[in-house]
Design a protein around this motif. Structure first.
Motif, PDB file in Angstrom:
ATOM      1  N   PRO A  89       0.815  -1.219   0.000  1.00  0.00           N
ATOM      2  CA  PRO A  89       0.000   0.000   0.000  1.00  0.00           C
ATOM      3  C   PRO A  89       0.846   1.266   0.000  1.00  0.00           C
ATOM      4  N   VAL A  90       0.347   2.306  -0.646  1.00  0.00           N
ATOM      5  CA  VAL A  90       1.019   3.606  -0.623  1.00  0.00           C
ATOM      6  C   VAL A  90       0.921   4.224   0.772  1.00  0.00           C
ATOM      7  N   ALA A  91      -0.181   4.014   1.441  1.00  0.00           N
ATOM      8  CA  ALA A  91      -0.375   4.528   2.803  1.00  0.00           C
ATOM      9  C   ALA A  91      -0.517   3.354   3.762  1.00  0.00           C
ATOM     10  N   GLY A  92      -0.101   3.560   4.999  1.00  0.00           N
ATOM     11  CA  GLY A  92      -0.274   2.524   6.005  1.00  0.00           C
ATOM     12  C   GLY A  92       0.973   1.692   6.213  1.00  0.00           C
ATOM     13  N   ALA A  93       0.875   0.732   7.138  1.00  0.00           N
ATOM     14  CA  ALA A  93       2.010  -0.107   7.510  1.00  0.00           C
ATOM     15  C   ALA A  93       2.410  -1.025   6.365  1.00  0.00           C
ATOM     16  N   LEU A  94       3.707  -1.314   6.309  1.00  0.00           N
ATOM     17  CA  LEU A  94       4.232  -2.243   5.311  1.00  0.00           C
ATOM     18  C   LEU A  94       4.252  -3.639   5.912  1.00  0.00           C
ATOM     19  N   ALA A  95       3.318  -4.467   5.502  1.00  0.00           N
ATOM     20  CA  ALA A  95       3.206  -5.812   6.059  1.00  0.00           C
ATOM     21  C   ALA A  95       4.376  -6.675   5.604  1.00  0.00           C
ATOM     22  N   THR A  96       4.755  -7.653   6.434  1.00  0.00           N
ATOM     23  CA  THR A  96       5.796  -8.602   6.076  1.00  0.00           C
ATOM     24  C   THR A  96       5.282  -9.554   5.005  1.00  0.00           C
ATOM     25  N   THR A  97       6.065  -9.754   3.972  1.00  0.00           N
ATOM     26  CA  THR A  97       5.657 -10.635   2.882  1.00  0.00           C
ATOM     27  C   THR A  97       6.734 -11.690   2.652  1.00  0.00           C
ATOM     28  N   ASP A  98       6.402 -12.699   1.899  1.00  0.00           N
ATOM     29  CA  ASP A  98       7.331 -13.740   1.501  1.00  0.00           C
ATOM     30  C   ASP A  98       7.214 -13.941  -0.009  1.00  0.00           C
ATOM     31  N   PRO A  99       8.232 -13.585  -0.793  1.00  0.00           N
ATOM     32  CA  PRO A  99       9.546 -13.098  -0.366  1.00  0.00           C
ATOM     33  C   PRO A  99       9.485 -11.679   0.178  1.00  0.00           C
ATOM     34  N   LEU A 100      10.571 -11.275   0.813  1.00  0.00           N
ATOM     35  CA  LEU A 100      10.626  -9.937   1.394  1.00  0.00           C
ATOM     36  C   LEU A 100      10.805  -8.886   0.306  1.00  0.00           C
ATOM     37  N   PRO A 101      10.178  -7.727   0.472  1.00  0.00           N
ATOM     38  CA  PRO A 101      10.466  -6.612  -0.439  1.00  0.00           C
ATOM     39  C   PRO A 101      11.834  -6.036  -0.119  1.00  0.00           C
ATOM     40  N   SER A 102      12.316  -5.154  -0.965  1.00  0.00           N
ATOM     41  CA  SER A 102      13.590  -4.489  -0.714  1.00  0.00           C
ATOM     42  C   SER A 102      13.625  -3.874   0.681  1.00  0.00           C
ATOM     43  N   ALA A 103      14.812  -3.883   1.283  1.00  0.00           N
ATOM     44  CA  ALA A 103      14.971  -3.292   2.610  1.00  0.00           C
ATOM     45  C   ALA A 103      14.678  -1.794   2.609  1.00  0.00           C
ATOM     46  N   GLU A 104      14.713  -1.172   1.435  1.00  0.00           N
ATOM     47  CA  GLU A 104      14.508   0.273   1.338  1.00  0.00           C
ATOM     48  C   GLU A 104      13.113   0.646   0.840  1.00  0.00           C
ATOM     49  N   THR A 105      12.182  -0.281   1.016  1.00  0.00           N
ATOM     50  CA  THR A 105      10.816  -0.072   0.532  1.00  0.00           C
ATOM     51  C   THR A 105      10.177   1.182   1.114  1.00  0.00           C
ATOM     52  N   ALA A 106      10.483   1.490   2.364  1.00  0.00           N
ATOM     53  CA  ALA A 106       9.859   2.647   3.018  1.00  0.00           C
ATOM     54  C   ALA A 106      10.199   3.959   2.303  1.00  0.00           C
ATOM     55  N   LEU A 107      11.358   4.042   1.666  1.00  0.00           N
ATOM     56  CA  LEU A 107      11.703   5.251   0.910  1.00  0.00           C
ATOM     57  C   LEU A 107      10.829   5.382  -0.329  1.00  0.00           C
ATOM     58  N   HIS A 108      10.614   4.274  -1.023  1.00  0.00           N
ATOM     59  CA  HIS A 108       9.728   4.293  -2.187  1.00  0.00           C
ATOM     60  C   HIS A 108       8.312   4.691  -1.761  1.00  0.00           C
ATOM     61  N   GLN A 109       7.832   4.067  -0.700  1.00  0.00           N
ATOM     62  CA  GLN A 109       6.479   4.375  -0.228  1.00  0.00           C
ATOM     63  C   GLN A 109       6.347   5.854   0.117  1.00  0.00           C
ATOM     64  N   ARG A 110       7.365   6.415   0.787  1.00  0.00           N
ATOM     65  CA  ARG A 110       7.275   7.817   1.187  1.00  0.00           C
ATOM     66  C   ARG A 110       7.251   8.742  -0.032  1.00  0.00           C
ATOM     67  N   LEU A 111       8.038   8.419  -1.053  1.00  0.00           N
ATOM     68  CA  LEU A 111       8.018   9.236  -2.265  1.00  0.00           C
ATOM     69  C   LEU A 111       6.640   9.229  -2.913  1.00  0.00           C
ATOM     70  N   TYR A 112       5.999   8.076  -2.986  1.00  0.00           N
ATOM     71  CA  TYR A 112       4.655   8.008  -3.572  1.00  0.00           C
ATOM     72  C   TYR A 112       3.649   8.794  -2.744  1.00  0.00           C
ATOM     73  N   ARG A 113       3.855   8.834  -1.439  1.00  0.00           N
ATOM     74  CA  ARG A 113       2.956   9.604  -0.573  1.00  0.00           C
ATOM     75  C   ARG A 113       3.216  11.107  -0.691  1.00  0.00           C
ATOM     76  N   LEU A 114       4.491  11.475  -0.855  1.00  0.00           N
ATOM     77  CA  LEU A 114       4.842  12.896  -0.941  1.00  0.00           C
ATOM     78  C   LEU A 114       4.326  13.534  -2.227  1.00  0.00           C
ATOM     79  N   ASP A 115       4.291  12.780  -3.310  1.00  0.00           N
ATOM     80  CA  ASP A 115       3.910  13.344  -4.601  1.00  0.00           C
ATOM     81  C   ASP A 115       3.071  12.337  -5.384  1.00  0.00           C
TER      82      ASP A 115
END
Length: 206
Positions: A60-86
């Protein structure tokens, strides 16, 4: 904003960037917005030269990043924040080139200044080589949520960032409204960074 791009388009771009040496040793992470509320991102540790459609994780663009299998990139929160910012951002590309990594370690400031390069016009909103193009620099950290918060603070203070930023000793983040624009920004920034690195090497030899 709803992306008109397909994951197949992004896969093609990732493979080409990896072939150009921008994602060695499975490095880098790449994402694309899918509608207003969701984005997809490459799974952690996948070989970007052989990445496939099945190696993307939807989050999701907003909200908590749930744990998945396989794992997303360790830097997923930066991507999410960019989508939220703009909401106009449709794609985020993170590369690990030599020029970006070395220059980000050499410059002690929080901005890398570029001026006089015709290629500056590859970055959206830039119309002349005579303008000063400032690429933001952030210190590297393994605390990605904290880095995302720093990004948001600077974004708000500066009224947005110019299509990219550097993480010291790490690499380049670039984005665009489409996959094609994000790729153009990566190639533009990387060219500019390589030029600046070569200039500094020549100056050091004089």
């Amino acid at each position: 904003m709803e992306s008109m791009d397909s994951i197949e388009t992004l896969v093609h771009v990732i493979r080409e960037l990896a072939a150009d040496g921008f994602s060695p040793a499975t490095g880098g992470n790449f994402s694309m917005r899918e509608g207003l509320d969701q984005f997809c991102i490459t799974a952690s540790g996948c070989d970007k030269r052989r990445v496939s459609v099945g190696q993307f994780i939807r989050l999701p663009v907003a909200g908590a990043l749930a744990t998945t299998d396989p794992l997303p990139s360790a830097e997923t929160a930066l991507h999410q924040r960019l989508y939220r910012l703009d909401p106009t951002i449709g794609c985020v590309l993170h590369t690990h080139s030599v020029a970006a990594t070395v220059l980000s370690r050499l410059d002690p400031n929080d901005t890398l200044v570029l001026r006089g390069y015709e290629m500056q016009k590859a970055i959206r909103g830039q119309t002349t080589h005579e303008a000063t193009l400032a690429l933001p620099l952030f210190d590297n950290t393994q605390d990605i949520p904290a880095l995302a918060d720093q990004l948001a603070v600077r974004w708000e203070a500066e009224g947005g960032l110019p299509g990219g930023f550097l993480v010291r000793g790490h690499g380049l983040y670039a984005w665009g409204r489409t996959v094609a624009e994000a790729r153009r920004h990566v190639e533009g920034w990387e060219f500019l960074l390589n030029c600046l690195l070569q200039e500094r090497l020549l100056e050091a030899r004089q």
